[in-house]
Design a protein around this motif. Structure first.
Motif, PDB file in Angstrom:
ATOM      1  N   ILE A 303       0.816  -1.212   0.000  1.00 26.97           N
ATOM      2  CA  ILE A 303       0.000   0.000   0.000  1.00 26.97           C
ATOM      3  C   ILE A 303       0.851   1.265   0.000  1.00 26.97           C
ATOM      4  CG2 ILE A 303      -1.568   1.394   1.407  1.00 26.97           C
ATOM      5  CD1 ILE A 303      -3.045  -1.041   2.174  1.00 26.97           C
ATOM      6  N   MET A 307       0.328   4.274  -2.612  1.00 26.71           N
ATOM      7  CA  MET A 307      -0.308   5.549  -2.280  1.00 26.71           C
ATOM      8  C   MET A 307       0.671   6.711  -2.428  1.00 26.71           C
ATOM      9  SD  MET A 307      -0.741   5.334   1.875  1.00 26.71           S
ATOM     10  CE  MET A 307       0.646   5.577   3.006  1.00 26.71           C
ATOM     11  N   LEU A 452      -6.634   5.365   1.240  1.00 23.62           N
ATOM     12  CA  LEU A 452      -5.414   4.577   1.421  1.00 23.62           C
ATOM     13  C   LEU A 452      -4.581   5.116   2.574  1.00 23.62           C
ATOM     14  CD1 LEU A 452      -4.293   3.978  -2.284  1.00 23.62           C
ATOM     15  CD2 LEU A 452      -5.289   2.316  -0.709  1.00 23.62           C
TER      16      LEU A 452
END
Length: 555
Positions: A303, A307, A452
């Protein structure tokens, strides 16, 4: 090393539990919103007589927290004047910010600018050049870094920086970057100590962080000194309580509430069904945190690059589109950093705004990241400290700088049409408007980024709180599960609770973590320096490069 959970008499333990229960009622808001020069005046509650049941309880609790917040904020943000003008005006640098900056500056000089000397080495470390799968720990260097970054890279990088540039001018970016560089050494020192004093349980789980090096480190550094032994245990318990409250607050409910507010602008139906958003977030958070740090690290390593990549690419696109403005932009940053422009509070005013934003963004000195980095696989504590130093670089010098450059290049920071957004500290909307003026429909991209950012922050802070909970109440699977369930309850509450003062209180707890942590790291800085000198001598001799080459050949 013998490391045991601190034992307490029943009376002390009961008092500690009461404080803990008091703290977990909190959720969080921006530290900048919490700042008050004096205790917050009581405001007349709106239509209290019409409230019943849980709504009435929420209003009364919120009022109590409002009074308490005023006194706590008055201490944490007590203005320390740096010149006679500030002294007579009752103005100055907030105590908490000054405490973080003093610590970061001292560590930088004490460690001979290891933040700069070891930068290349830190990149090689996260690339896995020196990884040894047989080292004790739960996660790799890269996973530990992304877990820590996921907790700091968040809404503050979007909203907080925009307001900092709007109120401090382009020059605030210069001081923000300088504070980020200094903060790299704070992260190095605290995360090195977390590795030195961590405990690895028989099942492989790691217990580490400020609560460990405060309780054991001070006793180890000052043997036979009963005062330092008692001080260490007191600071450790104090830190753990604050961290649990901060975990359930700034690292949880605040993220849900703020991300819901941003996404609801794009999906209006969420304004009516906010509870559905909370349940959905709780589900996705739960399926990750139930597996502990290993599951969290596997998620954050995917992630965080995603992001950060989306956001940086969007910012770079705008910068490239306005490439002719870059020379003027950097001139404005340099001139503004040392300007006496009264509009931005003069030279010291700009400096304070830049340092304040960086301190609140990268959490260097707060001690939270040390908990994640303590779980990294390595036999050399300094090595993980060097990896951790990259955190403030990515968070402040890269992400925050991208937001700042967009604000300056687009001129949004002093555009009259955004005056209301600046006046109301609506930084997320200001950033969105600035980017929308260059990239159509960017609000949809920003909504995805916000989700996110919030999600990654929550899963990492769940681990911070769970480790501190286990430190206080016993490190067992049942204890950890109980905390994770409690954390998920607060995810749902974050989508429905509207008590503003309760929200503010939680962030004060995160900021308060810096007081025991910085004090402990200062007292243990000699130990960090000895470890660093020994490691760096071996590194410069080429010993580690030879070992890495041998490991590669054997594979």
């Amino acid at each position: 090393m013998n490391f045991d959970r601190p034992s307490h008499p029943k009376m002390i333990r009961s008092g500690m539990a009461a404080l803990l229960l008091f703290s977990i009622l909190s959720t969080s808001a921006s530290p900048l919103q919490a700042y008050q020069d004096t205790p917050a005046p009581e405001t007349a509650p709106e239509k209290v007589e019409a409230a019943t049941g849980l709504a009435l309880v929420e209003q009364k609790v919120d009022k109590l927290f409002g009074i308490f917040n005023g006194y706590v904020a008055a201490v944490f943000f007590f203005p320390i004047p740096l010149n006679s003008q500030q002294f007579h005006a009752g103005d100055g640098v907030p105590l908490a910010v000054l405490w973080l900056v003093i610590g970061a500056t001292y560590f930088t000089f004490r460690m001979n600018f290891i933040n700069l000397r070891a930068f290349k080495h830190s990149i090689l470390l996260i690339m896995g050049k020196y990884d040894d799968p047989d080292d004790e720990g739960e996660v790799t260097h890269f996973q530990a870094l992304t877990a820590a970054l996921s907790a700091t890279v968040g809404l503050g990088n979007i909203a907080g920086v925009a307001i900092a540039i709007a109120t401090g001018g382009p020059g605030a970016m210069f001081w923000m970057m300088l504070a980020g560089l200094l903060g790299m050494t704070s992260k190095f020192a605290e995360c090195t100590l977390a590795q030195i004093y961590r405990r690895i349980n028989p099942d492989g789980r790691v217990m580490g962080g400020p609560m460990c090096y405060l309780s054991v480190g001070l006793q180890d550094q000052f043997p036979g000194n009963s005062f330092m032994k008692g001080l260490g245990k007191t600071l450790a318990v104090f830190f753990a309580i604050l961290c649990i409250g901060g975990s359930l607050a700034g690292g949880n409910s605040f993220q849900v509430k703020q991300s819901l507010g941003a996404v609801a602008e794009t999906i209006p139906m969420l304004k009516e069904y906010n509870w559905a958003y909370g349940i959905l977030m709780a589900f996705f958070v739960g399926i990750v945190i139930i597996g502990g740090i290993r599951s969290i690290a596997r998620t954050t390593e995917k992630i965080v690059p995603l992001m950060c990549g989306i956001y940086i690419l969007a910012c770079l696109s705008i910068i490239v589109m306005q490439v002719e403005q870059i020379p003027a932009c950097f001139k404005a940053i340099w001139d503004g950093a040392f300007s006496d422009n009264a509009m931005y509070g003069g030279f010291l005013g700009v400096l304070v705004i830049g340092f304040k934003r960086a301190a609140f963004s990268n959490e260097a000195g707060v001690g939270s990241a040390a908990i994640a980095h303590s779980a990294a696989k390595t036999k050399y504590p300094v090595r993980e400290g060097i990896v951790a130093s990259l955190g403030p670089f990515v968070d402040t010098i890269m992400i925050c700088t991208m937001t700042a450059l967009v604000m300056i290049i687009t001129g949004a920071y002093n555009d009259p049409q955004y005056a209301d957004l600046i006046k109301t500290n609506n930084g997320a909307a200001l950033t969105s408007s600035a980017m929308n003026s260059q990239i159509p429909y960017f609000n949809y991209v920003l909504s995805v980024s916000v989700i996110l950012f919030a999600y990654s922050t929550m899963i990492s802070w769940s681990y911070y709180g769970e480790r501190c909970w286990a430190f206080l109440f016993g490190d067992s699977a049942k204890t950890s599960l109980a905390y994770r369930i409690l954390f998920l309850v607060f995810v749902v509450l974050g989508s429905v609770v509207s008590a503003t003062n309760v929200l503010d209180f939680g962030d004060l707890m995160i900021l308060g973590m810096a007081f025991p942590n910085i004090l402990g790291v200062l007292l243990l800085s000699n130990r960090v320096k000895r470890e660093l000198d020994a490691y760096w001598t071996r590194y410069k001799s080429g010993e580690f490069d030879n070992n890495a080459a041998s490991t590669t050949e054997s594979k």
